[in-house]
Scaffold this motif. Structure first.
Motif, PDB file in Angstrom:
ATOM      1  N   ASP A 192       0.840  -1.189   0.000  1.00 21.28           N
ATOM      2  CA  ASP A 192       0.000   0.000   0.000  1.00 21.28           C
ATOM      3  C   ASP A 192       0.884   1.252   0.000  1.00 21.28           C
ATOM      4  N   PRO A 193       0.815   2.100  -1.037  1.00 25.88           N
ATOM      5  CA  PRO A 193       1.668   3.297  -1.067  1.00 25.88           C
ATOM      6  C   PRO A 193       1.362   4.268   0.068  1.00 25.88           C
ATOM      7  N   CYS A 194       0.168   4.167   0.659  1.00 22.24           N
ATOM      8  CA  CYS A 194      -0.184   5.044   1.776  1.00 22.24           C
ATOM      9  C   CYS A 194       0.543   4.642   3.060  1.00 22.24           C
ATOM     10  N   LYS A 195       1.052   3.397   3.115  1.00 16.87           N
ATOM     11  CA  LYS A 195       1.666   2.903   4.345  1.00 16.87           C
ATOM     12  C   LYS A 195       3.138   2.544   4.178  1.00 16.87           C
ATOM     13  N   ALA A 196       3.482   1.919   3.062  1.00 12.92           N
ATOM     14  CA  ALA A 196       4.834   1.373   2.885  1.00 12.92           C
ATOM     15  C   ALA A 196       5.646   2.200   1.895  1.00 12.92           C
ATOM     16  N   TYR A 197       6.906   2.424   2.221  1.00  6.15           N
ATOM     17  CA  TYR A 197       7.760   3.236   1.363  1.00  6.15           C
ATOM     18  C   TYR A 197       7.977   2.589   0.002  1.00  6.15           C
ATOM     19  N   SER A 198       8.118   1.265  -0.030  1.00  7.67           N
ATOM     20  CA  SER A 198       8.364   0.609  -1.315  1.00  7.67           C
ATOM     21  C   SER A 198       7.168   0.769  -2.246  1.00  7.67           C
ATOM     22  N   GLY A 199       5.953   0.807  -1.681  1.00  7.88           N
ATOM     23  CA  GLY A 199       4.779   1.067  -2.499  1.00  7.88           C
ATOM     24  C   GLY A 199       4.775   2.477  -3.052  1.00  7.88           C
ATOM     25  N   ALA A 200       5.227   3.429  -2.244  1.00  8.14           N
ATOM     26  CA  ALA A 200       5.324   4.813  -2.706  1.00  8.14           C
ATOM     27  C   ALA A 200       6.378   4.946  -3.801  1.00  8.14           C
ATOM     28  N   VAL A 201       7.482   4.192  -3.675  1.00  5.23           N
ATOM     29  CA  VAL A 201       8.542   4.268  -4.677  1.00  5.23           C
ATOM     30  C   VAL A 201       8.050   3.767  -6.025  1.00  5.23           C
ATOM     31  N   LEU A 202       7.164   2.753  -6.042  1.00  7.76           N
ATOM     32  CA  LEU A 202       6.610   2.302  -7.324  1.00  7.76           C
ATOM     33  C   LEU A 202       5.916   3.474  -8.018  1.00  7.76           C
ATOM     34  N   ALA A 203       5.166   4.268  -7.267  1.00 11.03           N
ATOM     35  CA  ALA A 203       4.539   5.461  -7.849  1.00 11.03           C
ATOM     36  C   ALA A 203       5.609   6.399  -8.393  1.00 11.03           C
ATOM     37  N   GLY A 204       6.736   6.510  -7.676  1.00  9.72           N
ATOM     38  CA  GLY A 204       7.837   7.332  -8.173  1.00  9.72           C
ATOM     39  C   GLY A 204       8.437   6.790  -9.447  1.00  9.72           C
ATOM     40  N   PHE A 205       8.579   5.461  -9.537  1.00  6.20           N
ATOM     41  CA  PHE A 205       9.067   4.825 -10.762  1.00  6.20           C
ATOM     42  C   PHE A 205       8.168   5.183 -11.949  1.00  6.20           C
ATOM     43  N   LEU A 206       6.866   4.976 -11.760  1.00  2.00           N
ATOM     44  CA  LEU A 206       5.922   5.201 -12.844  1.00  2.00           C
ATOM     45  C   LEU A 206       5.871   6.682 -13.230  1.00  2.00           C
ATOM     46  N   GLY A 251       4.365 -18.620  -4.446  1.00  7.37           N
ATOM     47  CA  GLY A 251       4.600 -17.238  -4.845  1.00  7.37           C
ATOM     48  C   GLY A 251       4.055 -16.837  -6.206  1.00  7.37           C
ATOM     49  N   PRO A 252       4.252 -17.629  -7.270  1.00  6.38           N
ATOM     50  CA  PRO A 252       3.759 -17.226  -8.597  1.00  6.38           C
ATOM     51  C   PRO A 252       2.259 -17.015  -8.667  1.00  6.38           C
ATOM     52  N   THR A 253       1.510 -17.625  -7.755  1.00  7.40           N
ATOM     53  CA  THR A 253       0.061 -17.434  -7.776  1.00  7.40           C
ATOM     54  C   THR A 253      -0.355 -16.167  -7.039  1.00  7.40           C
ATOM     55  N   HIS A 254       0.531 -15.639  -6.195  1.00  9.46           N
ATOM     56  CA  HIS A 254       0.223 -14.419  -5.443  1.00  9.46           C
ATOM     57  C   HIS A 254       0.482 -13.169  -6.269  1.00  9.46           C
ATOM     58  N   ALA A 255       1.634 -13.118  -6.940  1.00  7.04           N
ATOM     59  CA  ALA A 255       2.001 -11.922  -7.691  1.00  7.04           C
ATOM     60  C   ALA A 255       3.042 -12.291  -8.740  1.00  7.04           C
ATOM     61  N   ALA A 256       2.741 -11.963 -10.001  1.00 13.63           N
ATOM     62  CA  ALA A 256       3.712 -12.233 -11.065  1.00 13.63           C
ATOM     63  C   ALA A 256       4.922 -11.316 -10.927  1.00 13.63           C
ATOM     64  N   ILE A 257       4.686 -10.064 -10.540  1.00 14.25           N
ATOM     65  CA  ILE A 257       5.770  -9.104 -10.275  1.00 14.25           C
ATOM     66  C   ILE A 257       5.453  -8.416  -8.956  1.00 14.25           C
ATOM     67  N   ALA A 258       6.394  -8.424  -8.023  1.00 11.34           N
ATOM     68  CA  ALA A 258       6.181  -7.838  -6.702  1.00 11.34           C
ATOM     69  C   ALA A 258       7.275  -6.820  -6.392  1.00 11.34           C
ATOM     70  N   VAL A 259       6.885  -5.699  -5.807  1.00 13.50           N
ATOM     71  CA  VAL A 259       7.854  -4.697  -5.370  1.00 13.50           C
ATOM     72  C   VAL A 259       8.445  -5.145  -4.039  1.00 13.50           C
ATOM     73  N   ILE A 260       9.764  -5.337  -4.013  1.00 17.14           N
ATOM     74  CA  ILE A 260      10.467  -5.749  -2.798  1.00 17.14           C
ATOM     75  C   ILE A 260      11.768  -4.957  -2.696  1.00 17.14           C
ATOM     76  N   TYR A 261      12.556  -5.257  -1.667  1.00 17.50           N
ATOM     77  CA  TYR A 261      13.893  -4.675  -1.532  1.00 17.50           C
ATOM     78  C   TYR A 261      14.939  -5.697  -1.968  1.00 17.50           C
ATOM     79  N   GLU A 262      16.001  -5.193  -2.570  1.00 13.95           N
ATOM     80  CA  GLU A 262      17.050  -6.083  -3.073  1.00 13.95           C
ATOM     81  C   GLU A 262      17.612  -6.972  -1.976  1.00 13.95           C
TER      82      GLU A 262
END
Length: 375
Positions: A192-206, A251-262
């Protein structure tokens, strides 16, 4: 007939023959435990430090890190929170230190602590990446939006052209259009971009893929947010952390692409010694390195921050958990590439491409509010 002989046996000798071997083992074991600190540990004065932590809490929840800190006389009591929630906690001052994941939350915390004790430490960084699976990565290659980072037979890292990828999303393309056994839409799923920084960064990527120049006004930030909002909305319901779902056996059934940290991905591969060839990473056209700050509010928090920066065992463990270790001057330390190589994991392309230009903190906050319908 020969008369029977009677032999007198000294009972003290029998006792010694029975008692000395286990006594020897006990003494040797006691010496080992004393040297290692396991005997004296329970009697040592241990300081409990309360911490409010975002995604980097996995460092303090690591068993080896706990043992190292306990040997130094500290126990960190972890309270989890998303970075944005963390920065807004009404009881923020009740903690010894906080550890948000990103710059915006860092600055918000320091603003709230104006005039109070607030000492920042930057022990490591970890890029925000996109975790996927080999079948989906190869589908993106066929779609012309991704390329393998190296020419190995089974590369673990791929480059992703975000502009071209967004075109697939806008055209409602599906994975089976490119040979993957999945009829769902091609999308990225994030916390959730409202709660997690990595979700907010996806918005920054886009947003960066839409416009290279970050917005300079509130109106421009809101307009850009509305343009990328459909890509965020396409993923449906969000969660606070994608990593547990990504690394689960299903995992593949949950999300084909997931935002995570390296570091989450590297820690997984280091544990498997590079044996997991199905999980791979996508590195977007522009990268973002999350450089979390441990912000201390008390002398006890200061001590934890100093140990994070100077203790050899803690710093080595950080690298073993996939983090890029930083020194006092901000320069990268430890033999990161060498450590990965020893365990059969190739070095990732961290920092090899341009970094995403996020807007100023207050404008980025406004973008996230619009994108995520935050309240």
């Amino acid at each position: 007939m020969q008369e029977p002989e009677f032999r007198a046996v000294d009972p003290r000798r029998c006792f010694l023959l029975w008692f000395v071997p286990p006594l020897t083992v006990f003494v040797l074991g006691l010496v080992v435990l004393l040297v290692s600190g396991h005997i004296t540990g329970p009697f040592r004065n241990v300081t409990v430090v309360r911490a409010l932590l975002a995604s980097k809490r996995d460092f303090f929840q690591d068993e080896q890190v706990k043992r190292i800190l306990m040997a130094r006389g500290y126990q960190v009591h972890v309270t989890p929170a998303g970075s944005r929630d963390l920065a807004r906690k009404p009881d923020l001052d009740s903690y010894h230190f906080v550890f948000p994941s990103g710059h915006v939350a860092n600055e918000h915390v320091k603003t709230r602590r104006t005039g109070k004790h607030a000492v920042p430490f930057r022990p490591f960084f970890s890029p925000v990446v996109l975790g996927t699976f080999r079948g989906y990565a190869e589908a993106l290659v066929r779609a012309g939006v991704a390329t393998p980072h190296d020419q190995g037979e089974q590369p673990l890292y791929y480059n992703l052209d975000l502009q071209k990828f967004m075109e697939l999303v806008e055209k409602h393309k599906r994975w089976n259009d490119y040979g993957a056994a999945n009829g769902n839409r091609v999308i990225i799923q994030s916390p959730d971009p409202c709660k997690a920084y990595s979700g907010a960064v996806l918005a920054g990527f886009l947003a960066s893929a839409r416009d290279d120049n970050p917005p300079q006004t509130v109106e421009a930030a809101e307009d850009l947010a509305r343009r990328i909002k459909p890509q965020i909305d396409a993923q449906g319901q969000t969660s606070e952390d994608m990593a547990p779902k990504y690394f689960a056996p299903e995992g593949p059934t949950h999300a084909a692409i997931a935002v995570i940290y390296e570091h989450q991905y590297l820690a997984h591969q280091l544990e498997k010694r590079g044996a997991d060839k199905e999980r791979v990473l996508l590195y977007p056209t522009v990268q973002h390195q999350s450089t979390p700050e441990l912000i201390s509010f008390t002398p006890e928090g200061d001590r934890i921050g100093e140990l994070m920066m100077t203790d050899p065992e803690l710093r080595r463990r950080a690298v073993e958990l996939g983090f890029h270790s930083l020194g006092w001057n901000g320069a990268t330390e430890q033999d990161f590439a060498g450590h990965l190589s020893e365990r059969g994991v190739p070095e990732p392309p961290s920092g090899e491409r341009g970094r995403v230009a996020l807007p100023k903190a207050e404008l980025f906050e406004r973008m996230i509010d619009v994108v995520g319908d935050c309240r």
